[in-house]
Design a protein around this motif. Structure first.
Motif, PDB file in Angstrom:
ATOM      1  N   ARG A  44      33.800  42.584  37.720  1.00 55.94           N
ATOM      2  CA  ARG A  44      33.761  41.902  39.024  1.00 55.94           C
ATOM      3  C   ARG A  44      32.587  40.930  39.066  1.00 55.94           C
ATOM      4  N   GLN A 104      33.083  37.861  37.024  1.00 58.82           N
ATOM      5  CA  GLN A 104      33.978  36.905  37.697  1.00 58.82           C
ATOM      6  C   GLN A 104      33.307  36.274  38.918  1.00 58.82           C
ATOM      7  N   GLN A 114      32.567  42.853  46.271  1.00 61.75           N
ATOM      8  CA  GLN A 114      33.595  43.878  46.474  1.00 61.75           C
ATOM      9  C   GLN A 114      34.655  43.366  47.458  1.00 61.75           C
ATOM     10  N   LEU A 165      36.908  40.834  45.795  1.00 63.34           N
ATOM     11  CA  LEU A 165      37.853  41.488  44.890  1.00 63.34           C
ATOM     12  C   LEU A 165      38.971  42.132  45.691  1.00 63.34           C
ATOM     13  N   VAL A 194      37.396  49.543  47.036  1.00 62.67           N
ATOM     14  CA  VAL A 194      36.768  49.038  45.806  1.00 62.67           C
ATOM     15  C   VAL A 194      35.456  49.788  45.569  1.00 62.67           C
ATOM     16  N   GLU A 207      34.282  52.127  42.364  1.00 65.12           N
ATOM     17  CA  GLU A 207      33.059  51.860  41.603  1.00 65.12           C
ATOM     18  C   GLU A 207      32.114  53.062  41.606  1.00 65.12           C
ATOM     19  N   LEU A 261      40.588  40.816  37.367  1.00 68.45           N
ATOM     20  CA  LEU A 261      39.324  40.853  36.635  1.00 68.45           C
ATOM     21  C   LEU A 261      39.420  40.266  35.233  1.00 68.45           C
TER      22      LEU A 261
END
Length: 102
Positions: free
Chosen positions: A25, A28, A32, A35, A53, A57, A75
Motif C-alpha cells: 500500500r 503505491q 488505508q 486503498l 483495511v 494490517e 496493490l
C-alpha cells in the motif's frame, strides 16, 4: 539426476499478509482509506472500509479469497503471493493460539 523443485519466485520471501498489505500500500502511495476506496471501485462492492483495511494490517482479520483477488489488482502484487501471504498469516495465528491456550 533430478533436483528438488524450488518454490516459484513469487512465493519466495513472501511476508504474512499483515506485512504485505501495508508495505505494498505504501509503495503505491495509498492511505488505508484510499486503498479501501480503490477496492470498492474496482470490486463494485462498497462494503470494505478503512477500518477493515486496518484490521487486515493488524492481523485482526485475514481477507477472504474475494478481497484477496481485488487486493492483488489494487496493490499490483501477484495473486499467488497474496494468497500465500494469507496462508502464512493464518498458520502464524494458529501457531500462536496453540502456544498460548486460553
Amino acid at each position: 539426476m533430478l533436483k528438488a523443485a524450488r518454490p516459484a519466485p513469487e512465493h519466495q520471501d513472501v511476508p504474512p499478509i499483515t506485512a504485505l498489505i501495508p508495505q505494498a500500500r505504501r509503495e503505491q502511495g495509498l492511505t488505508q482509506r484510499e486503498l479501501a476506496d480503490l477496492l470498492c471501485e474496482i470490486s463494485q462492492n462498497d462494503s470494505v472500509t478503512r477500518e477493515e483495511v486496518s484490521r487486515w494490517e493488524r492481523g485482526k482479520r485475514i481477507p477472504g479469497p474475494y478481497w484477496r483477488a481485488f487486493l492483488s489488482t489494487a496493490l499490483d502484487v501477484p495473486h499467488a503471493a497474496v494468497d500465500k501471504a494469507a496462508t502464512i498469516a493464518r498458520e502464524t495465528r494458529r501457531g500462536t493460539r496453540e502456544d498460548h491456550p486460553a
